[in-house]
Design a protein around this motif. Structure first.
Motif, PDB file in Angstrom:
ATOM      1  N   SER A   1     -28.783  53.648 -22.698  1.00 22.90           N
ATOM      2  CA  SER A   1     -29.508  54.188 -23.839  1.00 22.90           C
ATOM      3  C   SER A   1     -29.028  55.603 -24.139  1.00 22.90           C
ATOM      4  O   SER A   1     -28.625  56.343 -23.240  1.00 22.90           O
ATOM      5  CB  SER A   1     -31.003  54.211 -23.509  1.00 22.90           C
ATOM      6  OG  SER A   1     -31.691  55.077 -24.368  1.00 22.90           O
ATOM      7  N   GLY A   2     -29.100  56.004 -25.400  1.00 23.75           N
ATOM      8  CA  GLY A   2     -28.727  57.359 -25.785  1.00 23.75           C
ATOM      9  C   GLY A   2     -29.602  58.409 -25.108  1.00 23.75           C
ATOM     10  O   GLY A   2     -29.178  59.536 -24.879  1.00 23.75           O
ATOM     11  N   TRP A   3     -30.827  58.014 -24.771  1.00 25.19           N
ATOM     12  CA  TRP A   3     -31.748  58.966 -24.146  1.00 25.19           C
ATOM     13  C   TRP A   3     -31.328  59.323 -22.722  1.00 25.19           C
ATOM     14  O   TRP A   3     -31.741  60.362 -22.206  1.00 25.19           O
ATOM     15  CB  TRP A   3     -33.173  58.412 -24.153  1.00 25.19           C
ATOM     16  CG  TRP A   3     -33.680  58.262 -25.551  1.00 25.19           C
ATOM     17  CD1 TRP A   3     -33.874  57.096 -26.239  1.00 25.19           C
ATOM     18  CD2 TRP A   3     -34.013  59.316 -26.460  1.00 25.19           C
ATOM     19  NE1 TRP A   3     -34.309  57.359 -27.518  1.00 25.19           N
ATOM     20  CE2 TRP A   3     -34.407  58.722 -27.676  1.00 25.19           C
ATOM     21  CE3 TRP A   3     -34.015  60.702 -26.375  1.00 25.19           C
ATOM     22  CZ2 TRP A   3     -34.801  59.452 -28.779  1.00 25.19           C
ATOM     23  CZ3 TRP A   3     -34.415  61.436 -27.483  1.00 25.19           C
ATOM     24  CH2 TRP A   3     -34.798  60.812 -28.656  1.00 25.19           C
ATOM     25  N   THR A   4     -30.509  58.477 -22.094  1.00 28.25           N
ATOM     26  CA  THR A   4     -30.038  58.818 -20.743  1.00 28.25           C
ATOM     27  C   THR A   4     -29.149  60.052 -20.754  1.00 28.25           C
ATOM     28  O   THR A   4     -28.970  60.691 -19.731  1.00 28.25           O
ATOM     29  CB  THR A   4     -29.272  57.643 -20.096  1.00 28.25           C
ATOM     30  OG1 THR A   4     -28.141  57.325 -20.898  1.00 28.25           O
ATOM     31  CG2 THR A   4     -30.161  56.427 -19.926  1.00 28.25           C
ATOM     32  N   LEU A   5     -28.633  60.406 -21.929  1.00 29.29           N
ATOM     33  CA  LEU A   5     -27.820  61.614 -22.044  1.00 29.29           C
ATOM     34  C   LEU A   5     -28.612  62.858 -21.648  1.00 29.29           C
ATOM     35  O   LEU A   5     -28.056  63.832 -21.156  1.00 29.29           O
ATOM     36  CB  LEU A   5     -27.319  61.793 -23.473  1.00 29.29           C
ATOM     37  CG  LEU A   5     -26.172  60.894 -23.888  1.00 29.29           C
ATOM     38  CD1 LEU A   5     -25.986  60.942 -25.389  1.00 29.29           C
ATOM     39  CD2 LEU A   5     -24.911  61.329 -23.186  1.00 29.29           C
ATOM     40  N   PHE A   6     -29.911  62.817 -21.890  1.00 28.61           N
ATOM     41  CA  PHE A   6     -30.731  63.988 -21.582  1.00 28.61           C
ATOM     42  C   PHE A   6     -30.929  64.194 -20.080  1.00 28.61           C
ATOM     43  O   PHE A   6     -31.446  65.223 -19.657  1.00 28.61           O
ATOM     44  CB  PHE A   6     -32.065  63.925 -22.315  1.00 28.61           C
ATOM     45  CG  PHE A   6     -31.912  64.198 -23.781  1.00 28.61           C
ATOM     46  CD1 PHE A   6     -31.609  65.469 -24.243  1.00 28.61           C
ATOM     47  CD2 PHE A   6     -32.030  63.176 -24.707  1.00 28.61           C
ATOM     48  CE1 PHE A   6     -31.446  65.731 -25.587  1.00 28.61           C
ATOM     49  CE2 PHE A   6     -31.872  63.429 -26.058  1.00 28.61           C
ATOM     50  CZ  PHE A   6     -31.579  64.704 -26.496  1.00 28.61           C
ATOM     51  N   ARG A   7     -30.500  63.240 -19.283  1.00 27.54           N
ATOM     52  CA  ARG A   7     -30.487  63.451 -17.824  1.00 27.54           C
ATOM     53  C   ARG A   7     -29.322  64.354 -17.420  1.00 27.54           C
ATOM     54  O   ARG A   7     -29.318  64.932 -16.355  1.00 27.54           O
ATOM     55  CB  ARG A   7     -30.367  62.115 -17.094  1.00 27.54           C
ATOM     56  CG  ARG A   7     -31.580  61.258 -17.242  1.00 27.54           C
ATOM     57  CD  ARG A   7     -31.438  60.003 -16.417  1.00 27.54           C
ATOM     58  NE  ARG A   7     -32.440  59.039 -16.813  1.00 27.54           N
ATOM     59  CZ  ARG A   7     -32.258  57.749 -16.844  1.00 27.54           C
ATOM     60  NH1 ARG A   7     -31.095  57.234 -16.465  1.00 27.54           N
ATOM     61  NH2 ARG A   7     -33.216  56.952 -17.227  1.00 27.54           N
ATOM     62  N   ASN A   8     -28.347  64.449 -18.320  1.00 30.78           N
ATOM     63  CA  ASN A   8     -27.161  65.268 -18.091  1.00 30.78           C
ATOM     64  C   ASN A   8     -27.487  66.710 -18.500  1.00 30.78           C
ATOM     65  O   ASN A   8     -27.672  67.011 -19.678  1.00 30.78           O
ATOM     66  CB  ASN A   8     -26.002  64.704 -18.926  1.00 30.78           C
ATOM     67  CG  ASN A   8     -24.726  65.484 -18.792  1.00 30.78           C
ATOM     68  OD1 ASN A   8     -24.734  66.701 -18.617  1.00 30.78           O
ATOM     69  ND2 ASN A   8     -23.612  64.787 -18.895  1.00 30.78           N
ATOM     70  N   ARG A   9     -27.562  67.594 -17.516  1.00 30.46           N
ATOM     71  CA  ARG A   9     -27.937  68.991 -17.763  1.00 30.46           C
ATOM     72  C   ARG A   9     -27.013  69.657 -18.779  1.00 30.46           C
ATOM     73  O   ARG A   9     -27.465  70.353 -19.687  1.00 30.46           O
ATOM     74  CB  ARG A   9     -27.912  69.774 -16.453  1.00 30.46           C
ATOM     75  CG  ARG A   9     -28.249  71.238 -16.619  1.00 30.46           C
ATOM     76  CD  ARG A   9     -28.152  71.977 -15.266  1.00 30.46           C
ATOM     77  NE  ARG A   9     -28.343  73.389 -15.436  1.00 30.46           N
ATOM     78  CZ  ARG A   9     -27.368  74.265 -15.718  1.00 30.46           C
ATOM     79  NH1 ARG A   9     -26.126  73.849 -15.851  1.00 30.46           N
ATOM     80  NH2 ARG A   9     -27.623  75.544 -15.862  1.00 30.46           N
ATOM     81  N   ASP A  10     -25.705  69.440 -18.634  1.00 27.50           N
ATOM     82  CA  ASP A  10     -24.750  70.065 -19.552  1.00 27.50           C
ATOM     83  C   ASP A  10     -24.976  69.604 -20.988  1.00 27.50           C
ATOM     84  O   ASP A  10     -24.940  70.400 -21.913  1.00 27.50           O
ATOM     85  CB  ASP A  10     -23.315  69.765 -19.132  1.00 27.50           C
ATOM     86  CG  ASP A  10     -22.937  70.460 -17.833  1.00 27.50           C
ATOM     87  OD1 ASP A  10     -23.578  71.469 -17.480  1.00 27.50           O
ATOM     88  OD2 ASP A  10     -22.000  69.986 -17.172  1.00 27.50           O
TER      89      ASP A  10
END
Length: 164
Positions: free
Chosen positions: A7-16
């Motif tokens: 999901s695109g929302w998993t990107l927000f797990r990436n701090r950078d």
């Protein structure tokens, strides 16, 4: 068996990516707010629609004139430094615009000069910061990162003038 795309929302797990996306959103919001405020300020100073048009030209012309150069700089030099220097110039120009607004008696020409600086800094910041995105996320999340980055920028472009 092929696993489903994350999901695109998993990107927000990436701090950078969170920091990058937040900075892009806030930068876009600030730029839009500044554009509205500077437009009102120049119109208030001059009562001239033509003077207001020159504000837009002063901020747009550097990007148009320097498109080939700015992309080359982003590809040749450290993108983080190019972006940091560009955002530093944007901050200085913003402080200059604030000082002019607080003076309440400034002529319009310093506003145009500062908007040329804003346009120049943005012309260098945009390709440098866009080129950073692929280095922040895994390859399989790159498409989602592009889409989300674009959505953040568009959201800032729509809400910024309202705040301005």
């Amino acid at each position: 068996m092929h696993s489903p795309a994350p999901s695109g929302w998993t990107l927000f797990r990436n701090r950078d990516f969170r920091l990058f996306g937040g900075a892009r959103f806030l930068t876009g919001l600030a730029y839009q707010m500044q554009a509205v405020a500077v437009g009102w300020f120049v119109y208030d100073l001059t009562r001239s629609a033509l003077a207001l048009g020159f504000v837009g030209l002063a901020s747009f012309a550097p990007a148009m004139l320097g498109a080939l150069v700015t992309g080359h700089v982003a590809d040749t030099y450290d993108r983080r430094r190019v972006a940091a220097l560009s955002y530093g110039l944007l901050a200085l120009a913003g402080l200059g615009l604030m000082a002019l607004a607080l003076s309440r008696t400034a002529p319009a020409w310093p506003v145009y000069a500062l908007m040329i600086l804003v346009g120049t800094a943005r012309a260098f910041a945009n390709p440098a910061s866009q080129a950073l995105l692929p280095t922040l996320v895994p390859r399989e999340q790159f498409g989602s990162a592009i889409a989300l980055n674009s959505s953040l920028w568009q959201s800032a472009s729509v809400t910024g003038p309202a705040f301005g």
